[in-house]
Design a protein around this motif. Structure first.
Motif, PDB file in Angstrom:
ATOM      1  N   ILE A 193       0.925  -1.089   0.249  1.00 45.94           N
ATOM      2  CA  ILE A 193       0.114  -0.046  -0.103  1.00 45.94           C
ATOM      3  C   ILE A 193       0.949   1.301   0.135  1.00 45.94           C
ATOM      4  CG2 ILE A 193      -1.499   1.209   1.315  1.00 45.94           C
ATOM      5  CD1 ILE A 193      -2.896  -1.486   2.316  1.00 45.94           C
ATOM      6  N   HIS A 194       2.122   1.255   0.649  1.00 45.08           N
ATOM      7  CA  HIS A 194       2.795   2.355   0.919  1.00 45.08           C
ATOM      8  C   HIS A 194       3.589   2.580  -0.790  1.00 45.08           C
ATOM      9  CE1 HIS A 194       6.406   4.814   1.892  1.00 45.08           C
ATOM     10  NE2 HIS A 194       7.037   3.973   1.639  1.00 45.08           N
ATOM     11  N   LEU A 195       3.939   1.661  -1.118  1.00 44.97           N
ATOM     12  CA  LEU A 195       4.838   1.593  -2.315  1.00 44.97           C
ATOM     13  C   LEU A 195       3.738   2.064  -3.569  1.00 44.97           C
ATOM     14  CD1 LEU A 195       6.844  -1.582  -2.548  1.00 44.97           C
ATOM     15  CD2 LEU A 195       7.759   0.734  -2.045  1.00 44.97           C
ATOM     16  N   GLY A 196       2.476   1.608  -3.446  1.00 46.66           N
ATOM     17  CA  GLY A 196       1.600   1.965  -4.562  1.00 46.66           C
ATOM     18  C   GLY A 196       0.885   3.386  -4.366  1.00 46.66           C
ATOM     19  N   SER A 210      -4.349   6.774   2.565  1.00 57.33           N
ATOM     20  CA  SER A 210      -4.658   6.358   4.012  1.00 57.33           C
ATOM     21  C   SER A 210      -6.113   5.572   4.083  1.00 57.33           C
ATOM     22  CB  SER A 210      -4.843   7.402   4.806  1.00 57.33           C
ATOM     23  OG  SER A 210      -5.775   8.274   4.399  1.00 57.33           O
ATOM     24  N   GLY A 211      -6.736   5.325   3.062  1.00 63.22           N
ATOM     25  CA  GLY A 211      -8.049   4.879   3.249  1.00 63.22           C
ATOM     26  C   GLY A 211      -7.975   3.319   3.003  1.00 63.22           C
ATOM     27  N   TRP A 212      -6.910   2.790   1.973  1.00 65.75           N
ATOM     28  CA  TRP A 212      -6.582   1.594   2.157  1.00 65.75           C
ATOM     29  C   TRP A 212      -5.938   1.141   3.271  1.00 65.75           C
ATOM     30  CZ3 TRP A 212      -6.707  -1.974  -2.221  1.00 65.75           C
ATOM     31  CH2 TRP A 212      -7.290  -1.653  -3.318  1.00 65.75           C
ATOM     32  N   ASN A 213      -5.142   1.814   3.783  1.00 71.96           N
ATOM     33  CA  ASN A 213      -4.293   1.487   5.229  1.00 71.96           C
ATOM     34  C   ASN A 213      -5.335   1.408   6.299  1.00 71.96           C
ATOM     35  OD1 ASN A 213      -1.694   1.354   4.782  1.00 71.96           O
ATOM     36  ND2 ASN A 213      -1.423   3.430   4.658  1.00 71.96           N
ATOM     37  N   ALA A 214      -6.283   2.264   6.459  1.00 69.76           N
ATOM     38  CA  ALA A 214      -7.370   2.080   7.420  1.00 69.76           C
ATOM     39  C   ALA A 214      -8.247   1.123   7.443  1.00 69.76           C
ATOM     40  CB  ALA A 214      -8.173   3.558   7.489  1.00 69.76           C
ATOM     41  N   GLY A 215      -8.509   0.836   5.858  1.00 72.26           N
ATOM     42  CA  GLY A 215      -9.665  -0.331   5.716  1.00 72.26           C
ATOM     43  C   GLY A 215      -9.184  -1.727   6.041  1.00 72.26           C
TER      44      GLY A 215
END
Length: 383
Positions: A348-351, A355-360
């Protein structure tokens, strides 16, 4: 006595002179806050275009469209003459270049772009590029009056930490497939040929110049990137933990727990394998180096294959080695799940997924952890 009164008055006056007037501190704080907000204010289609330096064409009839909300890109345009189009692209000044390209098919390769930036000495520059390939040596500059993209007058203005890139396009009907990009922070075009570094993010859109309506076009790479992330997240990091929970806490429902565990883990392995394949294809298409993410993903895949082999070579319950097999199977499974969660967050960080993906994803992991904790407590109480 008179001298003493005079001395007291003098001391009081000095104290009043040293003390700030009433509401002065509040006024200073408000003034600072207002100045900060004003300096950080971004451009908007709801506000008129007022620049300290006049542009090389009339700006009173420009049509305004917010073309890239995530990067605060605002495009203003109008047809100034039968074969002349006036464009003003504005974006925040983040010490990175901004670009706008005209593409024949919506892809970056094969398009011609206008790129502008503000140097470290506050000087502005704007160049035209032909994007002939994915590597930097295939991205070349072009003179304004040469190539398929004919550029007339140009100008760049910086105001309130906002870049305004204005240019005239000599064309009867410009391409409606427009791409926008923002460079990596601190990596401005350099060298004698103004070599353009790889962008930090980009978007492909189609714009109807008559109505101002536009659509974001998903590139094949963006769809592949999304598929890669979703398949790995769902397969390795969500379904496998669910299967492990079934195997540990649902043994009272024999043999339902075993078949449920096998089905869930098989689906998770297939999805994870598909995600790894998508990642390898994506790496080849983007020509990027993600050695750590790739290495960890392949190691997770190897652990998954070992788990499949272990299931096929599972000893009988009465066998003496069954105890050691259980230790191995559960240990490798826990390691796989732990590394998968780490690699998903790293991906997720590389792409730059946001923050939405991290939180989900974090929310799903927290829910699974709470469920496991409750079931573990129940198991301990039963014992």
């Amino acid at each position: 006595m008179y001298a003493s009164s005079t001395l007291q008055l003098t001391q009081r006056e000095r104290r009043e002179m040293k003390a700030p007037p009433k509401y002065t501190l509040l006024f200073l704080i408000f003034n600072f806050f207002f100045s900060y907000v004003h300096s950080q204010a971004s451009d908007s289609c709801n506000s008129p275009l007022t620049l300290p330096t006049p542009l090389p064409f009339d700006t009173t009839s420009l049509q305004c469209v917010s073309v890239w909300s995530a990067q605060s890109f605002i495009l203003r345009y109008v047809q100034g003459a039968p074969n002349v189009w006036n464009f003003v692209l504005s974006a925040p000044n983040r010490n990175a270049y901004i670009g706008m390209g005209f593409s024949p098919d919506g892809n970056m390769v094969g398009s011609r772009a206008i790129v502008g930036w503000v140097g470290a000495d506050a000087t502005t520059d704007m160049k035209k590029y032909f994007l002939g390939g994915r590597s930097s040596d295939l991205v070349t500059t072009e003179p304004p009056n040469q190539g398929l993209l004919q550029i007339g007058n140009t100008s760049m203005v910086v105001q309130s930490n906002q870049i305004y890139m204005a240019f005239q396009l000599i064309s009867d009907s410009p391409s409606t497939r427009l791409i926008y990009s923002v460079g990596q922070v601190g990596r401005l075009p350099s060298g004698s040929n103004f070599q353009l570094s790889e962008h930090q993010d980009m978007i492909s859109t189609s714009l109807n110049f008559g109505t101002g309506q536009f659509q974001t076009q998903d590139s094949p790479q963006a769809s592949l990137k999304r598929s890669h992330g979703l398949l790995n997240m769902l397969g390795w990091a969500i379904l496998l933990p669910i299967g492990a929970i079934i195997a540990r806490y649902m043994r009272n429902w024999d043999p339902i727990w075993f078949y449920s565990h096998a089905v869930v883990q098989s689906i998770g392995f297939i999805l994870g394998l598909s995600g790894v394949i998508c990642g390898l294809v994506l790496e080849n298409r983007l020509n990027v180096s993600v050695s750590r993410h790739k290495g960890l993903g392949i190691f997770i895949l190897v652990l998954g294959c070992l788990q499949v082999i272990a299931i096929l070579a599972r000893p009988k319950k009465t066998a003496k080695v069954r105890k050691y097999w259980n230790w191995y199977h559960s240990g490798v499974g826990r390691l796989l799940i732990f590394l998968a969660a780490i690699n998903v967050f790293y991906g997720i960080h590389l792409g730059n997924a946001g923050s939405g993906w991290n939180a989900g994803f974090a929310a799903v992991l927290v829910i699974l952890f709470i469920i496991s904790l409750i079931l573990e407590l129940r198991l301990c109480l039963k014992k």
